[in-house]
Design a protein around this motif. Structure first.
Motif, short mmCIF file in Angstrom:
data_model
loop_
_atom_site.label_atom_id
_atom_site.label_comp_id
_atom_site.label_asym_id
_atom_site.label_seq_id
_atom_site.Cartn_x
_atom_site.Cartn_y
_atom_site.Cartn_z
N LEU A 31 0.84 -1.19 0.00
CA LEU A 31 0.00 0.00 0.00
C LEU A 31 0.88 1.24 0.00
O LEU A 31 2.02 1.21 0.45
CB LEU A 31 -0.88 -0.01 1.25
N PRO A 32 0.36 2.36 -0.52
CA PRO A 32 1.14 3.60 -0.49
C PRO A 32 1.54 3.94 0.95
O PRO A 32 0.79 3.68 1.89
CB PRO A 32 0.15 4.64 -1.04
N PRO A 33 2.73 4.52 1.11
CA PRO A 33 3.18 4.85 2.47
C PRO A 33 2.35 5.96 3.11
O PRO A 33 1.81 6.82 2.42
CB PRO A 33 4.63 5.33 2.25
N VAL A 34 2.27 5.90 4.43
CA VAL A 34 1.54 6.94 5.18
C VAL A 34 2.43 7.51 6.27
O VAL A 34 3.13 6.77 6.95
CB VAL A 34 0.26 6.36 5.85
N ILE A 35 2.40 8.83 6.39
CA ILE A 35 3.01 9.50 7.54
C ILE A 35 1.84 9.99 8.38
O ILE A 35 1.03 10.80 7.92
CB ILE A 35 3.90 10.69 7.11
N ALA A 36 1.71 9.45 9.57
CA ALA A 36 0.60 9.84 10.46
C ALA A 36 1.09 10.91 11.43
O ALA A 36 2.11 10.72 12.10
CB ALA A 36 0.11 8.63 11.23
N ILE A 37 0.40 12.04 11.45
CA ILE A 37 0.76 13.11 12.38
C ILE A 37 -0.44 13.39 13.28
O ILE A 37 -1.45 13.93 12.83
CB ILE A 37 1.20 14.39 11.64
N ASP A 38 -0.34 12.97 14.53
CA ASP A 38 -1.42 13.19 15.48
C ASP A 38 -0.98 14.20 16.52
O ASP A 38 0.22 14.37 16.77
CB ASP A 38 -1.77 11.87 16.20
N GLY A 39 -1.95 14.86 17.12
CA GLY A 39 -1.61 15.80 18.18
C GLY A 39 -2.82 16.59 18.61
O GLY A 39 -3.89 16.52 17.99
N ASP A 65 -3.33 13.86 8.98
CA ASP A 65 -3.27 14.70 10.18
C ASP A 65 -4.54 14.52 11.01
O ASP A 65 -5.64 14.54 10.46
CB ASP A 65 -3.03 16.14 9.66
N GLY A 66 -4.38 14.25 12.31
CA GLY A 66 -5.57 14.07 13.14
C GLY A 66 -5.27 13.73 14.58
O GLY A 66 -4.32 14.25 15.18
N ARG A 67 -6.12 12.87 15.15
CA ARG A 67 -5.97 12.45 16.54
C ARG A 67 -5.73 10.94 16.62
O ARG A 67 -5.10 10.47 17.55
CB ARG A 67 -7.26 12.74 17.33
N ASP A 68 -6.29 10.21 15.65
CA ASP A 68 -6.23 8.75 15.71
C ASP A 68 -5.68 8.16 14.41
O ASP A 68 -6.02 7.04 14.04
CB ASP A 68 -7.63 8.18 15.96
N MET A 69 -4.87 8.93 13.70
CA MET A 69 -4.31 8.45 12.44
C MET A 69 -3.43 7.22 12.68
O MET A 69 -3.53 6.22 11.98
CB MET A 69 -3.51 9.56 11.74
N ALA A 70 -2.55 7.32 13.69
CA ALA A 70 -1.62 6.22 13.97
C ALA A 70 -2.29 5.07 14.71
O ALA A 70 -1.91 3.92 14.55
CB ALA A 70 -0.44 6.74 14.79
N SER A 71 -3.29 5.39 15.53
CA SER A 71 -3.87 4.34 16.37
C SER A 71 -4.99 3.55 15.69
O SER A 71 -5.08 2.35 15.85
CB SER A 71 -4.41 4.96 17.67
N VAL A 72 -5.82 4.23 14.89
CA VAL A 72 -7.01 3.56 14.34
C VAL A 72 -7.04 3.53 12.81
O VAL A 72 -7.29 2.49 12.21
CB VAL A 72 -8.31 4.26 14.85
N ILE A 73 -6.83 4.68 12.18
CA ILE A 73 -7.06 4.76 10.73
C ILE A 73 -5.92 4.13 9.93
O ILE A 73 -6.16 3.35 9.01
CB ILE A 73 -7.30 6.22 10.29
N PHE A 74 -4.67 4.45 10.29
CA PHE A 74 -3.52 3.88 9.57
C PHE A 74 -2.52 3.28 10.57
O PHE A 74 -1.40 3.79 10.71
CB PHE A 74 -2.84 4.97 8.73
N PRO A 75 -2.92 2.21 11.26
CA PRO A 75 -2.00 1.64 12.26
C PRO A 75 -0.71 1.12 11.65
O PRO A 75 0.27 0.93 12.36
CB PRO A 75 -2.82 0.52 12.91
N ASP A 76 -0.70 0.91 10.31
CA ASP A 76 0.52 0.43 9.65
C ASP A 76 1.32 1.58 9.03
O ASP A 76 2.15 1.34 8.14
CB ASP A 76 0.16 -0.60 8.57
#
Ligand code: CDP
Length: 229
Positions: A12-20, A133-144
């Motif tokens: 899958l295309p790479p994702v950079i998750a930025i939460d905060g 960009d969000g709050r749950d990008m790394a935890s729920v939407i794009f955990p990989d």
């Protein structure tokens, strides 16, 4: 068809998750990182703000969870050239008001609403890559996600940034009210049961209180390029 043949592995295309937390400046940083890499950009907060605006337009109350979830599932949102559209209408400015931000933060607590927005958020993952960009990008939407960043700043620095942002957009703002609103929002984001804001395991902490936007962007780019070395 040969049932023994193994399916080709699809990467899958790479994702950079930025939460905060709210007003940490992650939107600005995420947009610039996306531009530098030529990646797509997902402003997940804008989706919650759009649901808030649409619910206000349709006079749906916060306790009418089913209608809100349906609204979120059928959201006609589009993004182009930094503008945000709801049903084809440019609402990029009106979704940035504090009232809509507050309503968004309240309906973001609802699991049904969050669930309705998952597919839409994941559809942004396209080649050559995505900065989300969000709050749950790394935890729920794009955990990989390839890179997970938890971007924050002190409460005072965030209130000041929000103040300047609102004034620049022509909204009125009061620092004392903003500080309290920020603390309330942090509390709601972090204590909710569904997808609370958190620095997940593996996420790199980026405290931008003393950093310029350029420095924060460069740090994320350095972390990302270090992945491939
Ligand atoms: O501008 P601000 O950082 O306050 O908010 P935003 O990123 O535009 O998001 C609006 C609201 O949606 C936030 O206050 C969060 O409560 C919520 N949100 C969320 O729950 N999950 C996300 N992935 C993004 C936003």
């Amino acid at each position: 068809m040969n049932s023994n043949s193994s399916a080709p592995s699809i990467s899958l295309p790479p994702v950079i998750a930025i939460d905060g937390p709210t007003a940490s400046g992650k939107g600005t940083v995420a947009i610039e990182v996306a531009q530098a890499l030529g990646f797509h950009y997902l402003d997940s907060g804008a989706l919650y703000r759009l649901v808030a605006l649409a619910s206000q337009q349709q006079k749906i109350q916060l306790d009418d969870v089913l209608s809100l979830a349906k609204l979120a599932a059928q959201l006609k949102a589009s993004f182009a050239n930094g503008r945000v559209y709801l049903n084809g209408e440019d609402v990029g400015d009106s979704i940035r008001s504090e009232a809509i931000g507050l309503l968004a933060s309240k309906l973001a607590v609802l699991a049904e609403v969050r669930r309705s927005l998952i597919g839409l958020q994941r559809s942004f993952r396209q080649n050559p890559g995505l900065v989300a960009d969000g709050r749950d990008m790394a935890s729920v939407i794009f955990p990989d996600a390839s890179l997970k960043v938890f971007l924050t700043a002190s409460t005072e620095a965030r209130a000041e940034r929000r103040y300047k942002q609102l004034i620049a957009k022509g909204f009125s703002a009061n620092m004392t009210v903003l500080l309290q609103d920020l603390r309330d929002r942090d509390e709601r984001d972090m204590s909710r049961q569904n997808a609370p804001l958190q620095q997940v395991e593996g996420a790199l902490l980026l405290d931008t209180s003393q950093l310029t936007v350029d420095q924060a962007v460069q740090q994320v780019l350095n972390w990302y390029s270090a992945l491939s070395q």
